[in-house]
Design a protein around this motif. Structure first.
Motif, PDB file in Angstrom:
ATOM      1  N   THR A   1       0.838  -1.204   0.000  1.00  0.00           N
ATOM      2  CA  THR A   1       0.000   0.000   0.000  1.00  0.00           C
ATOM      3  C   THR A   1       0.866   1.245   0.000  1.00  0.00           C
TER       4      THR A   1
ATOM      5  N   ASP B   1      -7.175   5.868   2.522  1.00  0.00           N
ATOM      6  CA  ASP B   1      -5.837   6.448   2.695  1.00  0.00           C
ATOM      7  C   ASP B   1      -5.902   7.808   3.382  1.00  0.00           C
TER       8      ASP B   1
ATOM      9  N   LEU C   1       0.427   3.854   1.873  1.00  0.00           N
ATOM     10  CA  LEU C   1       0.702   4.255   3.253  1.00  0.00           C
ATOM     11  C   LEU C   1       1.895   3.504   3.819  1.00  0.00           C
TER      12      LEU C   1
END
Length: 708
Positions: free
Chosen positions: A339, A542, A341
């Motif tokens: 991801t 997100d 993040l």
């Protein structure tokens, strides 16, 4: 002509019946007595198409009828096995809407009520006059009542009750009851056993201390005791484990020897500088893992290693040492995370680690603007060492590395084999380091990931405070949220996790969406609260996670979408509602979201649970050892496809359990190494039977042995 004459004439004209083929283990089951087309179709659903398959259809449990307690002696509080004939039965509703199937059974000494809450469908399969063998605790409920933990319906024939015997309970299917399968196996067992030949060399049988195959099959199908059945099972489990170990050891050997890589020199330049700059001392486990990785990278063979560790075990710093070794040699490194993040988090933490060395990683994600992306791609395409950290964006066709020498993949189970291969193809046989935060006992990891070398981080870095974990009942809800508010007043942040996104008519559980509204209006009124779950668009998720990370939110009400997420050092409270609905490993991953900063952190398991769940959660609260928790979780829930076994080409185990059979698995691994040292391609006549077993059971994997 009268009708009888016509029938006689027709019989004379009919060709003689084809004689049944001579019985072998390869005889189709349709030629076995008592197996017609309908039963053959049902048997096929169980993987039984040949006579030999019937022998390999092993009971999944046993009922010990050698120690039956007379019903009159089944005392309240005792755990007993009773045998009786059904004299009455029915389905009774309760005030809560639960339907309970009840039966009264009787033996020569008395009667006993048997109850199955929530299983009214048993009324269709348990009939009056059936004999039931039931095991479980006897409790007082308007008299004595047994709620079976296990039971077997032996049918209406008294002589078939099996009293005094160990009863095999077979996996069954529609149209084939356990009773029918047991009778079928017993009917043909004496004819089939003499046809069985031992495929393994005698020295292997002796070294593993297991019985020969014909004896083992008799033990599992017609045991004189449960202990004997388990000994027979161990022989079949050993064969499975040995075959899988042989395939994996050979695959590993071929991968290491046939796929040449580059040999890096351990110059101790950047790595020594990093070690001197670290504000803490590496754990023994980290030092051991780094040493194993350095040994691989110094070798001319391509590294293919899995680095697995518990939550907070320090995998990232080990990966950075690996990256610096490659960069010391002028090579480039790519670290891929699932991801954006997580990629951004890695970029920040790695940048902090490497700042004293004057090295800045390159971040490449889908969020980069056109100018930033051009600059990142230019650095990767240019000469000189560089560490690129990114997401799937690293796989795009316009991403070209000038000299990719090491690929690091975090949360490797989130990527498919093809995706990992694409990244690896951007260099010339780069070394590969896979990382996983799912703690698996080492013996199991070596089996599930047998085509990889495995390094394990089983220590916590110094300075990390343990998370205080407690189990609290629903009656303490007000106090629990008062405590959470006190932590919020102190400037901390809080997670509240639910098993469901929305309420369900079938399951009476609190859901994240409903409880979010209730908490905002009640216990968490005035706080900055956000709702996070898997149905939200990824961009929206997100944004919420970034806001929580940056302190713009106080509380995150979520589902398990945060199970593997970013580090929020300021989050100190994790409240998990309905904790009994989560696996222990899942609870451990959720608990790992707190305790990542310097402040004392807390994990609160909130809800009213039954005695069995309370014991399980109590064990979880008592330890933070992810490997111990994973072991307990696997024993409770089974392996399933938890670790992506299919993705790794691991044949499914039918009998063996690498965790339960840990000692046997170690033996199989040791003996597999001895076999391959003795005969790498199993060409000697001594191993003809073993090679045949591999050919029959593991044909797809035999490419490792170069068999056409």
């Amino acid at each position: 002509m009268i009708r009888g004459d016509s029938d006689a004439e027709a019989r004379r004209r009919r060709p003689p019946a084809r004689p049944a083929p001579r019985l072998t283990l390869d005889t189709p089951v349709t030629y076995l007595k008592g197996v017609g087309p309908a039963r053959a179709t049902s048997l096929a659903k169980l993987g039984i198409t040949l006579a030999g398959d019937l022998l390999r259809h092993v009971p999944h449990r046993y009922e010990d009828a050698t120690t039956v307690t007379p019903i009159a002696q089944a005392a309240v509080g005792a755990d007993v096995t009773v045998l009786g004939r059904v004299i009455a039965k029915g389905v009774l509703p309760t005030r809560k809407g639960l339907r309970v199937f009840q039966a009264v059974i009787q033996d020569a000494s008395g009667m006993l009520e048997i109850a199955w809450p929530g299983q009214p469908f048993l009324d269709r399969t348990i009939n009056k006059d059936d004999w039931l063998l039931c095991t479980g605790p006897v409790r007082f409920f308007h008299g004595r009542r047994l709620q079976p933990r296990e039971f077997v319906n032996l049918g209406p024939e008294e002589e078939g009750t099996g009293e005094g015997r160990v009863l095999a309970v077979y996996p069954s299917t529609e149209g084939l009851s356990v009773r029918l399968l047991r009778a079928m196996v017993q009917q043909h067992l004496d004819a089939l056993l003499p046809l069985v030949q031992e495929p393994l060399p005698a020295w292997l049988i002796d070294a593993a201390d297991v019985p020969p195959l014909p004896d083992a099959l008799r033990m599992v199908h017609r045991p004189t005791s449960v202990a004997e059945a388990m000994r027979g099972r161990s022989r079949l489990a050993f064969e499975e484990l040995l075959c899988v170990q042989l395939l994996h050891r050979k695959a590993n050997q071929v991968a290491r020897e046939d796929r040449g890589g580059r040999a890096f020199a351990n110059k101790r330049d950047l790595t020594s500088k990093l070690r001197a700059a670290l504000p803490y001392t590496l754990t023994h486990a980290q030092v051991r893992a780094i040493r194993e990785i350095v040994h691989d990278m110094e070798s001319p063979r391509r590294m293919h290693r899995l680095l697995q560790g518990d939550v907070g075990a320090g995998k990232t710093v080990v990966a950075v040492f690996s990256a610096l070794l490659a960069m010391e040699n002028g090579a480039q490194v790519a670290l891929m995370a699932p991801t954006e993040l997580l990629a951004e988090q890695h970029a920040r933490s790695v940048a902090n680690l490497l700042a004293p060395l004057g090295i800045a990683p390159v971040l490449l994600t889908g969020r980069l603007g056109a100018k930033e992306k051009r600059a990142a791609l230019a650095r990767l395409a240019g000469d000189g060492p560089v560490l690129a950290i990114g997401t799937h964006a690293l796989l795009q066709s316009d991403v070209a590395f000038a000299n990719l020498g090491l690929v690091i993949i975090d949360e490797q189970h989130r990527f498919g084999v093809e995706q990992r291969a694409i990244l690896g193809s951007k260099g010339v046989a780069p070394d590969v380091l896979l990382m996983s935060a799912t703690p698996i006992p080492r013996s199991l990891a070596l089996t599930l990931y047998g085509d990889l070398d495995v390094s394990v981080l089983d220590e916590r870095p110094p300075g990390r405070q343990p998370v205080t974990t407690v189990v609290r009942s629903e009656s303490t809800r007000t106090k629990v949220f008062e405590f959470a508010n006190a932590q919020l007043d102190a400037g901390r942040q809080v997670y509240v996790v639910y098993p469901l996104i929305e309420t369900s008519e079938k399951i009476d559980l609190k859901a994240a969406t409903v409880m979010y509204e209730a908490l905002v209006a009640g216990a968490l009124a005035g706080r900055r609260v956000a709702l996070l779950h898997g149905r939200l668009p990824s961009d929206e998720r997100d944004v919420i996670m970034r806001n929580f990370r940056d302190g713009a939110l106080d509380v995150l009400v979520a589902t398990t979408v945060i199970e593997v997420g970013i580090d929020v050092g300021n989050a100190t409270v994790m409240i998990i509602e309905h904790p009994e609905r989560f696996g222990l490993s899942q609870l451990h991953q959720l608990r790992g979201r707190v305790g990542r900063g310097a402040e004392q952190s807390y994990c609160i398991l909130l809800g009213d649970v039954g005695a069995e769940a309370a014991e399980r959660l109590g064990m979880f609260a008592a330890t933070e050892d992810g490997f111990e928790i994973a072991r307990a979780d696997l024993q409770l829930r089974g392996m399933g496809d938890l670790f992506g076994a299919k993705q790794h080409g691991l044949p499914a185990f039918r009998i063996a359990d690498p965790l339960r059979d840990e000692a046997l698995n170690e033996t199989a691994r040791t003996l597999a190494d001895r076999v391959l040292r003795d005969d790498p391609d199993l060409e000697q006549p001594l191993y003809a039977g073993l090679r045949q077993q591999l050919t029959v059971g593991y044909a797809k994997a035999l490419e490792y042995f170069r068999v056409g």
